[in-house]
Write an enzyme that holds these catalytic residues in place. Structure first.
Site, PDB file in Angstrom:
ATOM      1  N   HIS A 153      23.010   1.515  12.723  1.00 52.43           N
ATOM      2  CA  HIS A 153      24.560   2.037  13.068  1.00 52.43           C
ATOM      3  C   HIS A 153      24.739   1.794  14.331  1.00 52.43           C
ATOM      4  O   HIS A 153      24.145   1.472  15.251  1.00 52.43           O
ATOM      5  CB  HIS A 153      24.037   3.615  12.924  1.00 52.43           C
ATOM      6  CG  HIS A 153      23.326   4.023  11.660  1.00 52.43           C
ATOM      7  ND1 HIS A 153      24.127   3.932  10.476  1.00 52.43           N
ATOM      8  CD2 HIS A 153      22.040   4.255  11.384  1.00 52.43           C
ATOM      9  CE1 HIS A 153      23.246   4.652   9.269  1.00 52.43           C
ATOM     10  NE2 HIS A 153      21.956   4.654   9.988  1.00 52.43           N
ATOM     11  N   ARG A 181       4.694  -8.484  19.853  1.00 51.64           N
ATOM     12  CA  ARG A 181       4.811  -9.731  20.743  1.00 51.64           C
ATOM     13  C   ARG A 181       3.430 -10.463  20.133  1.00 51.64           C
ATOM     14  O   ARG A 181       2.696  -9.856  19.900  1.00 51.64           O
ATOM     15  CB  ARG A 181       4.221  -9.392  22.258  1.00 51.64           C
ATOM     16  CG  ARG A 181       5.471  -8.603  22.999  1.00 51.64           C
ATOM     17  CD  ARG A 181       5.291  -8.598  24.511  1.00 51.64           C
ATOM     18  NE  ARG A 181       6.080  -7.767  25.148  1.00 51.64           N
ATOM     19  CZ  ARG A 181       6.172  -6.421  25.613  1.00 51.64           C
ATOM     20  NH1 ARG A 181       5.359  -5.706  24.873  1.00 51.64           N
ATOM     21  NH2 ARG A 181       7.084  -6.006  26.226  1.00 51.64           N
ATOM     22  N   GLY A 240      -0.917  -1.392   8.746  1.00 51.23           N
ATOM     23  CA  GLY A 240      -0.302  -0.207   8.655  1.00 51.23           C
ATOM     24  C   GLY A 240       0.444   0.465   9.647  1.00 51.23           C
ATOM     25  O   GLY A 240       0.295   0.028  10.727  1.00 51.23           O
ATOM     26  N   ASN A 245       0.824  -1.230   0.104  1.00 47.97           N
ATOM     27  CA  ASN A 245      -0.012  -0.073   0.091  1.00 47.97           C
ATOM     28  C   ASN A 245       0.770   1.465   0.053  1.00 47.97           C
ATOM     29  O   ASN A 245       2.152   1.143   0.041  1.00 47.97           O
ATOM     30  CB  ASN A 245      -0.941   0.018   1.045  1.00 47.97           C
ATOM     31  CG  ASN A 245      -2.188   0.811   0.824  1.00 47.97           C
ATOM     32  OD1 ASN A 245      -2.181   1.661   0.250  1.00 47.97           O
ATOM     33  ND2 ASN A 245      -3.338   0.190   1.439  1.00 47.97           N
ATOM     34  N   THR A 272      10.842  -6.232  16.504  1.00 40.86           N
ATOM     35  CA  THR A 272      12.348  -6.058  16.742  1.00 40.86           C
ATOM     36  C   THR A 272      12.892  -7.505  16.816  1.00 40.86           C
ATOM     37  O   THR A 272      14.053  -7.521  16.770  1.00 40.86           O
ATOM     38  CB  THR A 272      12.408  -5.521  18.164  1.00 40.86           C
ATOM     39  OG1 THR A 272      11.808  -6.436  19.043  1.00 40.86           O
ATOM     40  CG2 THR A 272      11.936  -4.071  18.332  1.00 40.86           C
TER      41      THR A 272
END
Length: 189
Positions: A114, A184, A146, A84, A169
């Site tokens: 970084h 989670r 989204g 999208n 993550t």
């Protein structure tokens, strides 16, 4: 000696001001601008531009504009993939999205990161920070809601759904619903 592109794709520290990398980066920006400006009804033009911009794609891929990339050539899409509008794919390493997957509006996928130590980020002769990368793999029949953010090195298993606004993550297994910041697992499908 490895090229800066080879280092980048291997996840090693690399110099993003390398002339070869910069040339492709500028070309990708040119192609993305043309794609974003093309009439949405001009399917042959959109298809031709995607062939130049992306590393590979299956049939029936739809990418709504605007769409933003770093290099483009490190993005590999399966067939029947829908992306999208307002998505940002920082493809300094490979981004793979499997068949029948959907990416909601405003999703960001990052393969670049970084150093966390300030002194290690700086490059004496460049305004750009030192960088490293890790690939992102999104399986088959995955839905990313989204405004989600997918971080470097994440793999999302087949058939998984990621709720809107999630920050992924860590890798997610197949067949789960996951959401949140950090993302989670909420339940198995």
């Amino acid at each position: 000696m490895r090229s800066e592109k080879e280092k980048m794709l291997a996840g090693e520290p690399y110099d993003c001001t390398d002339p070869g990398l910069l040339a492709r980066w500028h070309e990708a920006k040119r192609l993305q601008s043309l794609y974003n400006a093309a009439p949405t009804t001009d399917l042959p033009r959109l298809s031709a531009l995607l062939d130049l911009l992306l590393g590979s794609r299956g049939e029936n891929v739809w990418i709504a504009t605007p769409f933003f990339v770093d290099y483009g050539e490190n993005i590999h899409l399966g067939r029947n993939v829908e992306i999208n509008m307002n998505c940002v794919f920082l493809d300094c390493n490979r981004i793979t999205i499997g068949d029948y997957s959907g990416i909601g509006p405003g999703v960001h996928i990052y393969t670049v990161f970084h150093p966390t130590e300030p002194a290690e980020r700086l490059s004496e002769n460049s305004p750009l920070w030192r960088s490293q990368t890790a690939p992102v793999v999104i399986g088959r029949n995955v839905w990313i809601g989204g405004r989600s953010v997918i971080l470097p090195g994440v793999t999302i298993g087949d058939g998984t759904t990621v709720g809107a606004g999630s920050v992924v993550t860590r890798s997610l297994p197949e067949g789960v619903v996951a959401a949140g910041n950090p993302c989670r697992i909420l339940r198995k499908l």
